[in-house]
Design an enzyme around this catalytic site. Structure first.
Site, PDB file in Angstrom:
ATOM      1  N   HIS A 306      -2.194  -2.340   6.587  1.00 44.21           N
ATOM      2  CA  HIS A 306      -3.599  -2.659   6.305  1.00 44.21           C
ATOM      3  C   HIS A 306      -4.383  -2.618   7.600  1.00 44.21           C
ATOM      4  O   HIS A 306      -3.862  -2.995   8.652  1.00 44.21           O
ATOM      5  CB  HIS A 306      -3.732  -4.050   5.663  1.00 44.21           C
ATOM      6  CG  HIS A 306      -5.037  -4.224   4.967  1.00 44.21           C
ATOM      7  ND1 HIS A 306      -6.169  -4.620   5.631  1.00 44.21           N
ATOM      8  CD2 HIS A 306      -5.383  -4.010   3.680  1.00 44.21           C
ATOM      9  CE1 HIS A 306      -7.161  -4.650   4.768  1.00 44.21           C
ATOM     10  NE2 HIS A 306      -6.724  -4.290   3.575  1.00 44.21           N
ATOM     11  N   ASP A 364      -1.586  -3.880  -3.003  1.00 39.68           N
ATOM     12  CA  ASP A 364      -1.197  -2.873  -3.986  1.00 39.68           C
ATOM     13  C   ASP A 364       0.306  -2.758  -4.187  1.00 39.68           C
ATOM     14  O   ASP A 364       0.752  -2.101  -5.120  1.00 39.68           O
ATOM     15  CB  ASP A 364      -1.756  -1.498  -3.576  1.00 39.68           C
ATOM     16  CG  ASP A 364      -3.248  -1.440  -3.795  1.00 39.68           C
ATOM     17  OD1 ASP A 364      -3.706  -2.030  -4.780  1.00 39.68           O
ATOM     18  OD2 ASP A 364      -3.952  -0.827  -2.985  1.00 39.68           O
TER      19      ASP A 364
END
Ligand code: CMC
Length: 430
Positions: A306, A364
């Site tokens: 991320h 996710d």
């Protein structure tokens, strides 16, 4: 006023720039005078060091793994709030009292239907269109139906458009799915809450009774809360940039949906399941990890890494914790995928490459497993992310429109092309 002095070593010229303090997190340097005083622009592809706006909506501390909506920790909202309440919070800045919440809920319910003319658009799409392609197009088309409230300088118009978008997204999304599987559209049932209504529009048919499973509705609600906003990510920044020209909110949210669709952003939930399903046994995991580390291979471990979270993604932690419980409650038999996901996570987390680069599972990684357990087809995963994120996009759009002064977003570039040269006639070209 705190300042930062920047000196151009080649000319010896300096400029004092204002250092602005944030209520939480890093201060920023206001570089507005850099160009007029030193003739310089900043160069920051991917905006890794650039704050593009001032905002009061969402705060992320990537090192601590902290996510706050209007100051409230995501863990508390996920555990105690509803998606509609979180939507109110994001949109208006405060938690609603009981009557404010009831009123907001009633308003959203009143807007769940879409103009019947919009339903005729669907038949123009190819039968096997991706629902994200349909969503993008239909949301953009809303401005051709709801132009009674498109004056972006009118606060009431802005509010009506915001309500319409939040309310209509589940209906448009469910219709996109129904169209691609050749089933009749199921209209909203306003006795149901937001998530139950969506599940019914997805899975009911006119031929049979359909009862929404409350466990499924609650799981979806949790997913929606976790995805509702995430500061200045690619799709939100896209919405802001599109809005900066004065474009209408439906067009801007459609642009946000397009940006979300990419596999590096919201499309990752779909890619994670594709990746997990391609692993037929845990013995293949070391090979996959090796590929992810290979500089000459474009493959990445989907659902890992991320831009902001360099410790852990708090949303991933919440989803991971609920995953096992939900699969048991729903009596889902598809546990091998979870086993592979857990093994993959375990293998990556102890690998030096992933440790050094601070690559942890993101939201996710486990969300696809939950959506799959709810019976949501793969190509609808990013669509559901879009429904959830609509309130975030709309809140950022509203915040931007409420600013006293906003200018069109117009970045500059480091030009590396030809310098000026003369046109060459066709018969003189090589
Ligand atoms: N697998 C293997 N290596 C990775 C991965 C990964 N998933 N993610 C990053 N890296 C490596 C990358 O190769 C680079 O290595 P090097 O420094 O040697 O060139 C380094 O880590 C930094 O990566 P980056 O691409 O410069 O980092 P970024 O901040 O620009 O990208 C990201 C963040 C999320 C796009 C990226 O981690 C990624 O592609 N992850 C996989 C896709 C994914 O799961 N996306 C969902 C994001 S969370 C939901 C959302 O916000 O939409």
């Amino acid at each position: 006023m705190e300042t930062v002095t920047i000196t151009d070593d080649s000319t010896g010229k300096s400029v004092k720039l204002e250092k602005k303090t944030a209520s939480s997190g890093s201060p920023v340097i206001d570089i507005g005078q850099l160009q007029s005083k030193l003739g310089l622009y900043t160069f920051d592809p991917g905006f890794t060091s650039t704050a593009a706006c001032q905002s009061t909506i969402t705060y992320i501390d990537g090192d601590k793994g902290e996510l706050l909506y209007r100051g409230y920790p995501i863990e508390q909202l996920a555990g105690q709030s509803s998606y509609i309440e979180v939507s109110y919070l994001l949109l208006y800045g405060e938690l609603p009292n009981k009557s404010q919440l009831d009123e907001f809920n009633d308003i959203i319910i009143q807007h769940t239907m879409i103009n019947e003319g919009i339903t005729r658009f669907y038949s123009g799409f190819r039968y096997d269109a991706h629902p994200m392609a349909i969503l993008c197009a239909v949301v953009g088309a809303l401005s051709s139906f709801y132009h009674d409230s498109l004056d972006i300088n009118n606060p009431r118009h802005r509010e009506i458009s915001a309500h319409r978008l939040i309310a209509k997204l589940p209906t448009i999304a469910a219709f996109s799915y129904k169209y691609t599987i050749g089933q009749p559209f199921i209209y909203p049932d306003n006795k149901l809450d937001y998530c139950s209504n969506f599940l019914r529009m997805m899975f009911a048919t006119p031929a049979e009774d359909y009862e929404v499973n409350p466990i499924a509705a609650r799981a979806l609600e949790l997913m929606m809360i976790l995805h509702a906003d995430h500061e200045q990510n690619a799709s939100t920044s896209t919405v802001r940039l599109a809005s900066s020209s004065g474009a209408n909110p439906f067009a801007c949210i459609s642009a946000g949906i397009a940006s979300l669709w990419g596999p590096a952003h919201g499309g990752a939930n779909e890619s994670v399941i594709n990746m997990l399903e391609s692993i037929s046994s845990v013995s293949e995991i070391p090979k996959l990890i090796k590929r992810a580390k290979d500089k000459n291979d474009k493959f990445r471990l989907m659902g890992f890494g991320h831009r902001i979270y360099k410790n852990f993604d708090p949303r991933a932690k919440i989803i991971r914790d609920m995953c096992h419980q939900l699969l048991n409650e729903l009596d889902v038999k598809d546990q091998p995928l979870v086993e592979i996901a857990c093994e993959l996570e375990y293998a990556a987390l102890k690998d030096d490459y992933f440790k050094e680069k601070k690559l942890y599972p993101n939201v996710d990684f486990y969300s696809g497993i939950i959506l799959k357990a709810l019976g949501i087809p793969l190509n609808m995963f990013t669509v559901i992310f879009s429904i959830a994120r609509t309130v975030g996009w709309v809140s950022h759009w509203k915040e931007m429109m409420e600013e006293d002064k906003h200018r069109i977003g117009r970045p500059r570039q480091l030009y590396m092309g030809y310098t000026a040269r003369d046109y060459v006639a066709m018969d003189k070209r090589k």
